[in-house]
Write a protein that holds these residues in place. Structure first.
Motif, mmCIF file in Angstrom:
data_model
loop_
_atom_site.group_PDB
_atom_site.id
_atom_site.type_symbol
_atom_site.label_atom_id
_atom_site.label_comp_id
_atom_site.label_asym_id
_atom_site.label_seq_id
_atom_site.Cartn_x
_atom_site.Cartn_y
_atom_site.Cartn_z
ATOM 1 N N ILE A 169 -24.991 -21.205 140.993
ATOM 2 C CA ILE A 169 -24.675 -22.436 140.256
ATOM 3 C C ILE A 169 -24.126 -23.489 141.206
ATOM 4 O O ILE A 169 -24.508 -24.673 141.154
ATOM 5 N N VAL A 173 -25.656 -27.208 142.057
ATOM 6 C CA VAL A 173 -24.894 -28.454 141.897
ATOM 7 C C VAL A 173 -24.882 -29.253 143.196
ATOM 8 O O VAL A 173 -25.087 -30.480 143.197
ATOM 9 N N VAL A 177 -26.144 -33.028 144.118
ATOM 10 C CA VAL A 177 -25.265 -34.032 144.725
ATOM 11 C C VAL A 177 -25.882 -34.589 146.003
ATOM 12 O O VAL A 177 -25.866 -35.805 146.249
ATOM 13 N N THR A 287 -32.717 -23.308 138.816
ATOM 14 C CA THR A 287 -32.546 -23.428 137.359
ATOM 15 C C THR A 287 -33.318 -22.333 136.625
ATOM 16 O O THR A 287 -32.780 -21.664 135.729
#
Length: 321
Positions: A169, A173, A177, A287
């Motif tokens: 995860i 992320v 970013v 994902t």
């Protein structure tokens, strides 16, 4: 890696096995770091891929040859243990759902990590110099190696699958970013690359620690002692991963309009397309993998009980209770 895989099969204590796994992965990461740093520099020095590949092949052969004469087999089935037939192997594999779930996700994550094959292109067209490929690789892998050393201690505090899931995860992320931040500010780009190395260190170190768990589950589920099958799957999927990500990387380069040829000018906007695709592909892969990983239900406590039952230390009823 072969020695590392062998060690995991002969170590019964889970914490000791975790430590040996971590040591093996950290050593592998150090080797990968040396290769990713040396190859771009060496290629520029001698001016060509052919000589670089020949050099790498010669070094690989020199370092691997001694194993042919010094390695010894330490794992052998008991004399009374019957051989596992093809039918039993297939039943074992079919019943070992967690092995299939995990390595399908492993394949998806690796196959969409096109940055592993695009590092020189990113450095050349986005950052302005191919030589920066060594810098970005070094900056990203140093925290990965350092974090990998702490994995055994972290696994004492948290189940390793939860740690693995959270690390994925965090990687997802940070890819998002980095995608938003772009590549125009080199300091920000390097800083985020270094930050991404922290969860990547957890992922990389933990990635091969679930094969022994799947081996115990397969034996517990079917009664067939065929631990070689999960480790064969590990090797198969690792090689498939490398082959697929290379093919996917080449395909996506053509999709975004890459023009072949050393020193060939690329079309306007190519750098942006290269950067976007480099970030989008792993985000999609992670994902999908995270959704599928919800089906993986093995935890360290249950695996310990399965291992004890498989070894005959406790009965099946006691393990189930």
């Amino acid at each position: 890696m072969p020695i590392f895989g062998l060690v995991t099969t002969i170590t019964s204590n889970q914490q000791e096995r975790t430590t040996l796994n971590a040591i093996g992965r950290v050593c592998a990461m150090i080797a990968a770091m040396l290769v990713t740093v040396i190859i771009p520099v060496f290629r520029q020095m001698i001016g060509g891929w052919t000589a670089t590949i020949v050099m790498l092949s010669v070094v690989g052969a020199i370092t691997m040859v001694p194993i042919c004469f010094t390695a010894k087999e330490h794992v052998a089935p008991p004399p009374s243990e019957k051989e596992v037939g093809v039918g039993e192997m297939l039943r074992y594999l079919k019943s070992n759902k967690y092995l299939l779930i995990y390595y399908i996700c492993f394949l998806i994550i690796g196959a969409t990590n096109i940055g592993s094959t695009w590092s020189m292109y990113i450095a050349r067209y986005c950052l302005g110099s191919e030589a920066l490929s060594a810098v970005t690789s070094l900056v990203g892998m140093l925290p990965t190696i350092v974090v990998g050393m702490f994995v055994p201690a972290l696994c004492k505090k948290m189940d390793k699958f939860k740690l693995f899931y959270l690390s994925n995860i965090a990687v997802l992320v940070l890819y998002a970013v980095r995608w938003i931040a772009g590549y125009s500010n080199f300091a920000v780009c390097i800083g985020l690359n270094m930050l991404a190395g922290i969860p990547l260190g957890l992922y990389t170190t933990l990635a091969y620690m679930f094969t022994p768990d799947c081996a115990e589950y397969g034996c517990y589920k079917t009664g067939i002692n065929a631990s070689g099958i999960p480790f064969a799957c590990q090797t198969f999927f690792a090689k498939m991963q490398s082959a697929i990500v290379t093919a996917v990387g080449a395909l996506l380069l053509s999709v975004i309009g890459f023009v072949e040829g050393e020193g060939t000018a690329q079309a306007e906007g190519f750098a942006n397309r290269l950067w976007n695709m480099n970030m989008i592909a792993p985000v999609i892969g992670l994902t999908v993998a995270l959704v599928i990983l919800h089906l993986y239900k093995l935890n360290g406590h249950d695996v310990q009980l399965m291992a004890r039952c498989n070894a005959g230390e406790i009965g099946r009823e006691e393990a189930e209770s």
